[in-house]
Design a protein around this motif. Sequence first.
Motif, PDB file in Angstrom:
ATOM      1  N   LEU A   1       0.891  -1.290  -0.269  1.00  0.00           N
ATOM      2  CA  LEU A   1       0.075  -0.164  -0.041  1.00  0.00           C
ATOM      3  C   LEU A   1       0.956   1.289  -0.044  1.00  0.00           C
ATOM      4  O   LEU A   1       2.199   1.266   0.310  1.00  0.00           O
ATOM      5  N   ASP A   2       0.323   2.335  -0.241  1.00  0.00           N
ATOM      6  CA  ASP A   2       1.064   3.506  -0.354  1.00  0.00           C
ATOM      7  C   ASP A   2       0.910   4.196   1.330  1.00  0.00           C
ATOM      8  O   ASP A   2       0.439   3.539   2.273  1.00  0.00           O
TER       9      ASP A   2
ATOM     10  N   ILE B   1      -0.847   6.519   2.837  1.00  0.00           N
ATOM     11  CA  ILE B   1      -2.150   6.657   3.631  1.00  0.00           C
ATOM     12  C   ILE B   1      -2.547   5.007   3.940  1.00  0.00           C
ATOM     13  O   ILE B   1      -3.090   4.913   5.181  1.00  0.00           O
ATOM     14  N   GLY B   2      -2.346   4.121   3.140  1.00  0.00           N
ATOM     15  CA  GLY B   2      -2.525   2.912   3.658  1.00  0.00           C
ATOM     16  C   GLY B   2      -1.698   2.518   5.079  1.00  0.00           C
ATOM     17  O   GLY B   2      -2.345   1.822   5.913  1.00  0.00           O
TER      18      GLY B   2
ATOM     19  N   PHE C   1      -3.483   4.366   7.833  1.00  0.00           N
ATOM     20  CA  PHE C   1      -4.731   3.593   8.351  1.00  0.00           C
ATOM     21  C   PHE C   1      -4.574   2.263   9.098  1.00  0.00           C
ATOM     22  O   PHE C   1      -5.042   2.119   9.915  1.00  0.00           O
TER      23      PHE C   1
ATOM     24  N   TRP D   1      -8.214   7.901  22.981  1.00  0.00           N
ATOM     25  CA  TRP D   1      -7.342   8.762  22.167  1.00  0.00           C
ATOM     26  C   TRP D   1      -8.076   9.726  21.719  1.00  0.00           C
ATOM     27  O   TRP D   1      -7.787  10.793  21.196  1.00  0.00           O
TER      28      TRP D   1
ATOM     29  N   LEU E   1      -2.631   9.367  18.265  1.00  0.00           N
ATOM     30  CA  LEU E   1      -2.742   9.498  16.900  1.00  0.00           C
ATOM     31  C   LEU E   1      -1.387   9.727  16.313  1.00  0.00           C
ATOM     32  O   LEU E   1      -1.027   9.186  15.307  1.00  0.00           O
TER      33      LEU E   1
ATOM     34  N   ILE F   1      -8.801  15.099  15.607  1.00  0.00           N
ATOM     35  CA  ILE F   1     -10.034  13.775  15.887  1.00  0.00           C
ATOM     36  C   ILE F   1     -10.946  14.190  14.921  1.00  0.00           C
ATOM     37  O   ILE F   1     -11.698  13.277  14.381  1.00  0.00           O
TER      38      ILE F   1
ATOM     39  N   VAL G   1      -9.758  12.223  11.792  1.00  0.00           N
ATOM     40  CA  VAL G   1      -9.870  10.796  11.808  1.00  0.00           C
ATOM     41  C   VAL G   1     -11.406  10.185  11.856  1.00  0.00           C
ATOM     42  O   VAL G   1     -11.647   9.174  11.336  1.00  0.00           O
ATOM     43  N   MET G   2     -12.154  10.916  12.662  1.00  0.00           N
ATOM     44  CA  MET G   2     -13.683  10.559  12.590  1.00  0.00           C
ATOM     45  C   MET G   2     -14.084  10.785  11.190  1.00  0.00           C
ATOM     46  O   MET G   2     -14.981   9.883  10.862  1.00  0.00           O
TER      47      MET G   2
ATOM     48  N   ILE H   1     -13.082   7.540   9.504  1.00  0.00           N
ATOM     49  CA  ILE H   1     -13.720   6.277  10.013  1.00  0.00           C
ATOM     50  C   ILE H   1     -15.091   6.354   9.329  1.00  0.00           C
ATOM     51  O   ILE H   1     -15.821   5.205   9.033  1.00  0.00           O
TER      52      ILE H   1
ATOM     53  N   THR I   1     -15.295   5.448   5.950  1.00  0.00           N
ATOM     54  CA  THR I   1     -14.890   4.326   5.247  1.00  0.00           C
ATOM     55  C   THR I   1     -15.418   2.858   6.028  1.00  0.00           C
ATOM     56  O   THR I   1     -15.484   1.938   5.292  1.00  0.00           O
ATOM     57  N   PHE I   2     -15.791   2.891   7.220  1.00  0.00           N
ATOM     58  CA  PHE I   2     -16.388   1.757   7.725  1.00  0.00           C
ATOM     59  C   PHE I   2     -17.703   1.275   7.336  1.00  0.00           C
ATOM     60  O   PHE I   2     -17.919  -0.093   7.653  1.00  0.00           O
TER      61      PHE I   2
ATOM     62  N   ILE J   1     -16.466  -0.903   4.692  1.00  0.00           N
ATOM     63  CA  ILE J   1     -15.726  -2.141   5.112  1.00  0.00           C
ATOM     64  C   ILE J   1     -16.605  -3.128   5.852  1.00  0.00           C
ATOM     65  O   ILE J   1     -16.493  -4.467   5.465  1.00  0.00           O
TER      66      ILE J   1
ATOM     67  N   LEU K   1     -11.740  -1.754  -0.349  1.00  0.00           N
ATOM     68  CA  LEU K   1     -10.392  -1.161   0.030  1.00  0.00           C
ATOM     69  C   LEU K   1      -9.403  -1.975  -0.561  1.00  0.00           C
ATOM     70  O   LEU K   1      -7.922  -1.869  -0.400  1.00  0.00           O
ATOM     71  N   MET K   2      -9.655  -2.744  -1.526  1.00  0.00           N
ATOM     72  CA  MET K   2      -8.460  -3.295  -2.523  1.00  0.00           C
ATOM     73  C   MET K   2      -7.288  -2.247  -2.721  1.00  0.00           C
ATOM     74  O   MET K   2      -6.111  -2.647  -2.711  1.00  0.00           O
TER      75      MET K   2
ATOM     76  N   PRO L   1      -6.602   0.448  -1.101  1.00  0.00           N
ATOM     77  CA  PRO L   1      -7.029   1.172  -0.058  1.00  0.00           C
ATOM     78  C   PRO L   1      -6.580   2.657   0.052  1.00  0.00           C
ATOM     79  O   PRO L   1      -7.246   3.475   0.687  1.00  0.00           O
ATOM     80  N   GLU L   2      -5.226   2.760  -0.540  1.00  0.00           N
ATOM     81  CA  GLU L   2      -4.765   4.012  -0.490  1.00  0.00           C
ATOM     82  C   GLU L   2      -5.621   5.184  -1.065  1.00  0.00           C
ATOM     83  O   GLU L   2      -5.750   6.002  -0.478  1.00  0.00           O
TER      84      GLU L   2
ATOM     85  N   VAL M   1      -8.990   5.669   1.097  1.00  0.00           N
ATOM     86  CA  VAL M   1      -8.748   6.068   2.287  1.00  0.00           C
ATOM     87  C   VAL M   1      -8.009   7.534   2.213  1.00  0.00           C
ATOM     88  O   VAL M   1      -8.427   8.618   2.956  1.00  0.00           O
ATOM     89  N   THR M   2      -7.447   7.701   1.194  1.00  0.00           N
ATOM     90  CA  THR M   2      -6.721   8.981   0.902  1.00  0.00           C
ATOM     91  C   THR M   2      -7.802   9.931   0.508  1.00  0.00           C
ATOM     92  O   THR M   2      -7.671  11.262   1.118  1.00  0.00           O
TER      93      THR M   2
ATOM     94  N   MET N   1      -9.473  11.186   3.657  1.00  0.00           N
ATOM     95  CA  MET N   1      -8.723  11.893   4.503  1.00  0.00           C
ATOM     96  C   MET N   1      -8.689  13.468   3.943  1.00  0.00           C
ATOM     97  O   MET N   1      -8.761  14.226   4.614  1.00  0.00           O
TER      98      MET N   1
END
Lengths: 192, 192, 192
Positions: A28-29, A31-32, A35, A58, A65, C117, C120-121, C124, C127-128, C131, C143-144, C146-147, C150-151, C154
């Motif tokens: 992964l890159d 960000i992966g 994560f 947290w 984090l 926070i 991150v939230m 989450i 993505t979840f 997932i 997420l295959m 995922p970068e 998730v990027t 983010m």
Amino acid sequence: MDRIVFLDYAGVAVFAATGALAASRKELDIIGFLFFAGLTGIGGGTIRDLILGVPVFWVPNPDYLLVCTGVAILVYFAAHLIESRYKLLLWLDALGLAAYCVFGAWKALVVTGSAPIAIVMGMITATFGGILRDQIAGEPSVLMRPEIYVTAAMAGAVVFTALHIMGMPLLGSVMPAFLTAFVIRGGALKFG
Amino acid sequence: MDRIVFLDYAGVAVFAATGALAASRKELDIIGFLFFAGLTGIGGGTIRDLILGVPVFWVPNPDYLLVCTGVAILVYFAAHLIESRYKLLLWLDALGLAAYCVFGAWKALVVTGSAPIAIVMGMITATFGGILRDQIAGEPSVLMRPEIYVTAAMAGAVVFTALHIMGMPLLGSVMPAFLTAFVIRGGALKFG
Amino acid sequence: MDRIVFLDYAGVAVFAATGALAASRKELDIIGFLFFAGLTGIGGGTIRDLILGVPVFWVPNPDYLLVCTGVAILVYFAAHLIESRYKLLLWLDALGLAAYCVFGAWKALVVTGSAPIAIVMGMITATFGGILRDQIAGEPSVLMRPEIYVTAAMAGAVVFTALHIMGMPLLGSVMPAFLTAFVIRGGALKFG
């Protein structure tokens, strides 16, 4: 209390490293890496705090984090230097398991005062970060031989809880418990 | 209230047994039995209580952990006597599903007073223990035919919620709802 | 606040549609559609609210369940008209991702006031849901790569949080953040 918080940061850091190593194995890159470092580093403790009904550790303290982020970046740049990433992952996971079964049991004892809950929460804290990492990454599960994995966490949590209830000072219950868990899991890795 | 708590213990016990049977199929040792018995026995109810925002049921009352432990040990020593462990697992799972869709709906009604929430929480309570068990064990999922599985949980939760809101006494809404869920799921197992 | 709640309903609706499309690919019946629509539609936000320690959004307000139900029924009757259900799933998922990374960051900022926070939230929340859908359906994971996934979440959360903290009016931070996430994820889908 201050001293035992070291265990918490140590557990987060080494679990985050195992997550980053899993991301590295998946190519992964960056960000992966972030994560999976976050997922593994704070996953077990998040489930612990939700079940105990206390604020998730947290959220009021984003330092955790930062630890995950720093570890993810470090592993991202260093992973290619490591000969066997999976072997390192397993040994770091063993360290995290040992730190977290003790810290989880301690926190549950402080919150609930109940020995059986302390033991179970030590097991949950120590195992669920790795479970989440392996489930979502689709990696061969550390739980493949769950008996030795869960057994180590359980033994550490039991030793800590027993010594703590008997009135041992904190370091005197933390060290034997940590070593118990690490030796059992490490033995399984070395000779299993 | 006392009477319906029986459903809760029954649900925990039979789900714990399905978790222990899954551990047996994986040829785990006794700690693996404990882990999967606990995960499956208290998993669905834990998610229910977290979502409802009430204390997780087994934390103030570790009796539930004792039930899981006892069931795990029993299955550990008896599993080799059973001809088809997977078939038994499926039927016990059907019993747990029926008990838990009713109990989950009842608890959600008590906490929120909302019929749609009661139905959804009955479904969640009844299905997530098995989902966690199958996900983490990497077993063929009970949800393979999710329609019949989730449908049974939904039907039980709907029947209970409707009868309860219409003012039926507790036993008079529990029994028809339990039977509805069990007959639908059992029918799917027998003829599906 | 009223305006941004639109993002929340939009996120729930499109994620519910991706869940229903996953159920369609698995050839489940209508209850399977409902299950996966609900799981995906409200899954990410449920985890967000649990971690933030606020009431889970759909419990006091079952409207969200109605949205998931309506979407599931719609997809159930329309899915056969769609040429490539998986492609539609991915694009709707990108829309949901963009809506939810912004809304999650906003809600976390309101609750905690902390920028890390919030970021991150946002990740989450966005993505979840997907997932959970992919894990339980056993589908090839979004997420295959995922970068990029998730990027995008983010980036959207970072843009929103930065603009919001700089004092931009709500729409002026929501729109650029939403577009950032959607363009990144959409670009990865189109050219990746």
